[in-house]
Design a protein around this motif. Structure first.
Motif, PDB file in Angstrom:
ATOM      1  N   PHE A 186       0.836  -1.199   0.000  1.00 52.58           N
ATOM      2  CA  PHE A 186       0.000   0.000   0.000  1.00 52.58           C
ATOM      3  C   PHE A 186       0.873   1.251   0.000  1.00 52.58           C
ATOM      4  O   PHE A 186       0.624   2.215  -0.735  1.00 52.58           O
ATOM      5  CB  PHE A 186      -0.924  -0.028   1.230  1.00 52.58           C
ATOM      6  N   CYS A 187       1.918   1.218   0.817  1.00 58.17           N
ATOM      7  CA  CYS A 187       2.826   2.358   0.950  1.00 58.17           C
ATOM      8  C   CYS A 187       3.560   2.589  -0.381  1.00 58.17           C
ATOM      9  O   CYS A 187       3.725   3.727  -0.825  1.00 58.17           O
ATOM     10  CB  CYS A 187       3.811   2.057   2.072  1.00 58.17           C
ATOM     11  N   ARG A 188       3.960   1.498  -1.007  1.00 54.42           N
ATOM     12  CA  ARG A 188       4.646   1.596  -2.301  1.00 54.42           C
ATOM     13  C   ARG A 188       3.706   2.202  -3.342  1.00 54.42           C
ATOM     14  O   ARG A 188       4.071   3.130  -4.055  1.00 54.42           O
ATOM     15  CB  ARG A 188       5.098   0.205  -2.723  1.00 54.42           C
ATOM     16  N   GLN A 195       7.286   5.842   3.280  1.00 60.05           N
ATOM     17  CA  GLN A 195       7.775   5.530   4.611  1.00 60.05           C
ATOM     18  C   GLN A 195       6.703   4.776   5.385  1.00 60.05           C
ATOM     19  O   GLN A 195       5.578   5.259   5.543  1.00 60.05           O
ATOM     20  CB  GLN A 195       8.128   6.818   5.348  1.00 60.05           C
ATOM     21  N   LEU A 196       7.065   3.586   5.823  1.00 61.86           N
ATOM     22  CA  LEU A 196       6.131   2.775   6.604  1.00 61.86           C
ATOM     23  C   LEU A 196       6.599   2.737   8.054  1.00 61.86           C
ATOM     24  O   LEU A 196       7.715   2.310   8.339  1.00 61.86           O
ATOM     25  CB  LEU A 196       6.058   1.355   6.027  1.00 61.86           C
ATOM     26  N   THR A 197       5.733   3.197   8.955  1.00 68.69           N
ATOM     27  CA  THR A 197       6.057   3.208  10.380  1.00 68.69           C
ATOM     28  C   THR A 197       5.353   2.047  11.065  1.00 68.69           C
ATOM     29  O   THR A 197       4.126   1.930  10.988  1.00 68.69           O
ATOM     30  CB  THR A 197       5.581   4.528  11.030  1.00 68.69           C
ATOM     31  N   LYS A 228      10.967   3.014   3.011  1.00 69.00           N
ATOM     32  CA  LYS A 228      11.728   3.356   4.214  1.00 69.00           C
ATOM     33  C   LYS A 228      11.004   2.803   5.437  1.00 69.00           C
ATOM     34  O   LYS A 228       9.798   3.028   5.595  1.00 69.00           O
ATOM     35  CB  LYS A 228      11.818   4.878   4.333  1.00 69.00           C
ATOM     36  N   ARG A 229      11.732   2.122   6.303  1.00 75.87           N
ATOM     37  CA  ARG A 229      11.099   1.583   7.515  1.00 75.87           C
ATOM     38  C   ARG A 229      11.388   2.479   8.703  1.00 75.87           C
ATOM     39  O   ARG A 229      12.481   3.000   8.856  1.00 75.87           O
ATOM     40  CB  ARG A 229      11.627   0.170   7.804  1.00 75.87           C
ATOM     41  N   ASP A 249       3.434   8.780   6.981  1.00 73.75           N
ATOM     42  CA  ASP A 249       2.952   8.479   5.629  1.00 73.75           C
ATOM     43  C   ASP A 249       1.983   7.291   5.742  1.00 73.75           C
ATOM     44  O   ASP A 249       0.776   7.453   5.629  1.00 73.75           O
ATOM     45  CB  ASP A 249       4.159   8.159   4.732  1.00 73.75           C
ATOM     46  N   VAL A 250       2.522   6.105   6.038  1.00 73.57           N
ATOM     47  CA  VAL A 250       1.672   4.941   6.308  1.00 73.57           C
ATOM     48  C   VAL A 250       2.140   4.337   7.630  1.00 73.57           C
ATOM     49  O   VAL A 250       3.346   4.240   7.890  1.00 73.57           O
ATOM     50  CB  VAL A 250       1.752   3.897   5.173  1.00 73.57           C
ATOM     51  N   ILE A 251       1.184   3.990   8.470  1.00 71.29           N
ATOM     52  CA  ILE A 251       1.471   3.382   9.770  1.00 71.29           C
ATOM     53  C   ILE A 251       0.850   1.994   9.776  1.00 71.29           C
ATOM     54  O   ILE A 251      -0.296   1.828   9.341  1.00 71.29           O
ATOM     55  CB  ILE A 251       0.836   4.216  10.913  1.00 71.29           C
ATOM     56  N   VAL A 252       1.590   1.004  10.258  1.00 75.94           N
ATOM     57  CA  VAL A 252       1.012  -0.333  10.400  1.00 75.94           C
ATOM     58  C   VAL A 252       1.072  -0.721  11.871  1.00 75.94           C
ATOM     59  O   VAL A 252       2.062  -0.449  12.548  1.00 75.94           O
ATOM     60  CB  VAL A 252       1.729  -1.359   9.478  1.00 75.94           C
ATOM     61  N   THR A 253      -0.012  -1.326  12.364  1.00 77.72           N
ATOM     62  CA  THR A 253      -0.044  -1.634  13.797  1.00 77.72           C
ATOM     63  C   THR A 253      -1.020  -2.762  14.096  1.00 77.72           C
ATOM     64  O   THR A 253      -1.745  -3.211  13.204  1.00 77.72           O
ATOM     65  CB  THR A 253      -0.382  -0.357  14.606  1.00 77.72           C
TER      66      THR A 253
END
Ligand code: IPM
Ligand code: MN
Length: 364
Positions: A186-188, A195-197, A228-229, A249-253
């Motif tokens: 999704f971030c790509r 940037q994926l956090t 970027k991680r 940008d994008v957050i995953v949790t």
């Protein structure tokens, strides 16, 4: 049923079958406006949207004792998408409808992603000082099938002074990995800061977030070197939502943290009146909903803000592959938010629920 566009003719029309659950409280009213706007987009973009309503929610439960009949769930599986209003009834004990309808659908239809964009459309509606639309535009990818939500746990010695209550957080490599992969992809595709956090709590939840962090690093290194991680503890994440939302940008949790931080996210984007989300099964039936609840006290008063449901409809079209139609709805929402609405809260918009739906539909 959409009216057919005069140019396209039937055989060029893309048809989508949508299940619609109005649900409780203001749910049916906001879904009605979402359908109004979807129909306007359908005419413009030559789509045929067929809606099938399903009557589930508090009223049905109080009348028949049924929460979500297996037969309804089996039918829902046949649709590519469900549009949901709200679940929650003041006369039903908390948990019954939420678990029995919302969570059961998320789990059984394997909607393992809860996608929640946090995007500010007008700085007038942001409670943060000096934050503008360019500062608040990120997406939370919440794991939606595991964590503390599985119902795993139990009581020992219930009702005695020695009572023990255990609630377990379930994190499977498979479940974590499919969520992370979705977030990386999704971030790509979003192609912004790329940037994926990962939002977690590695300093305390040393088993669960150890798994998350290892999988995050391994998958990122191997398959997504272009993304970027970044890592943030959940408590720090809430601080930065307020102080520096532009960092994201994008957050995953995980499921629980995702639940909590997206309510804060909703507030900084202008409140529950505008916040929408999608429960996604990339290969099955996905369900789109306003993040807010059923708001019983506003039911039937034509005061609730339908924009969150309209935005849920927009996410649905985007997910179905109709990105142009989705963009048109978003542009219309932005226009109406910026040019017409006094406020995004119920009863303060300067227009009624139906009128906001009319304005957005006309702008599409
Ligand atoms: C949400 C809601 C639900 C959740 C409740 C109603 C079960 O808060 O969609 O965020 O916790 O996921
Ligand atoms: Mn929530």
């Amino acid at each position: 049923m959409a009216i057919r566009g005069s140019m396209g003719g039937k055989k060029h029309m893309k048809t989508y079958d949508i299940a619609v659950i109005g649900g409780d409280g203001t749910g049916p009213e906001v879904v009605r406006e979402a359908v109004k706007v979807l129909d306007a987009a359908a005419i413009k973009f030559n789509l045929e949207l067929n809606y099938t309503p399903y009557d589930v929610g508090g009223e049905r439960y109080l009348k028949t004792g049924e929460v979500l009949p297996d037969s309804v769930l089996a039918e829902l599986r046949k649709f590519p998408a469900i549009l949901l209003g709200a679940i929650g009834h003041p006369d039903v004990k908390p948990g019954i409808l939420e678990k029995g309808i919302l969570l059961r659908t998320r789990f059984e239809l394997e909607q393992y992603i809860n996608l929640r964009p946090v995007k500010l459309y007008d700085e007038r509606f942001c409670p943060l000082k000096d934050k503008k639309p360019e500062h608040i535009d990120f997406v939370v990818v919440r794991e939606n099938n595991e964590g503390l939500y599985t119902g795993s746990g139990g009581f020992v010695f219930k009702g005695t002074p020695d009572e023990i209550a255990v609630q377990e957080s379930i994190n499977t490599r498979r479940g974590v990995e499919r969520c992370l992969r979705f977030a990386f992809e999704f971030c790509r595709k979003r192609n912004r800061a790329k940037q994926l956090t990962l939002c977690g709590k590695t300093n305390v939840l040393t088993y669960a977030f150890d798994l998350w962090e290892r999988a995050f690093r391994e998958i990122g290194e191997k398959d997504f070197p272009d993304v970027k991680r970044d890592y943030a503890h959940v408590d720090a994440t809430t601080m930065w939502f307020v102080k520096n939302p532009e960092w994201f940008d994008v957050i995953v949790t995980d499921n629980m943290f995702g639940d909590i931080i997206t309510d804060l996210g909703a507030m900084i984007q202008g409140g529950m009146g505008i916040a929408a989300g999608g429960n996604i099964n990339p290969r099955g039936t996905s369900m789109f909903e306003p993040i807010g609840g059923s708001a019983p006290k506003y039911t039937g008063l034509n005061v609730i803000n339908p924009l969150a449901a309209i935005c849920a409809g927009q996410m649905m079209l985007d997910f179905l592959g109709e990105s142009k139609a989705a963009q048109a709805i978003e542009a219309a929402v932005i226009k109406i938010v910026r040019e017409k609405l006094k406020n995004l809260a119920a009863g303060k918009m300067g227009y009624g629920t139906r009128e906001v739906g009319d304005l957005v539909a006309a702008a599409v």
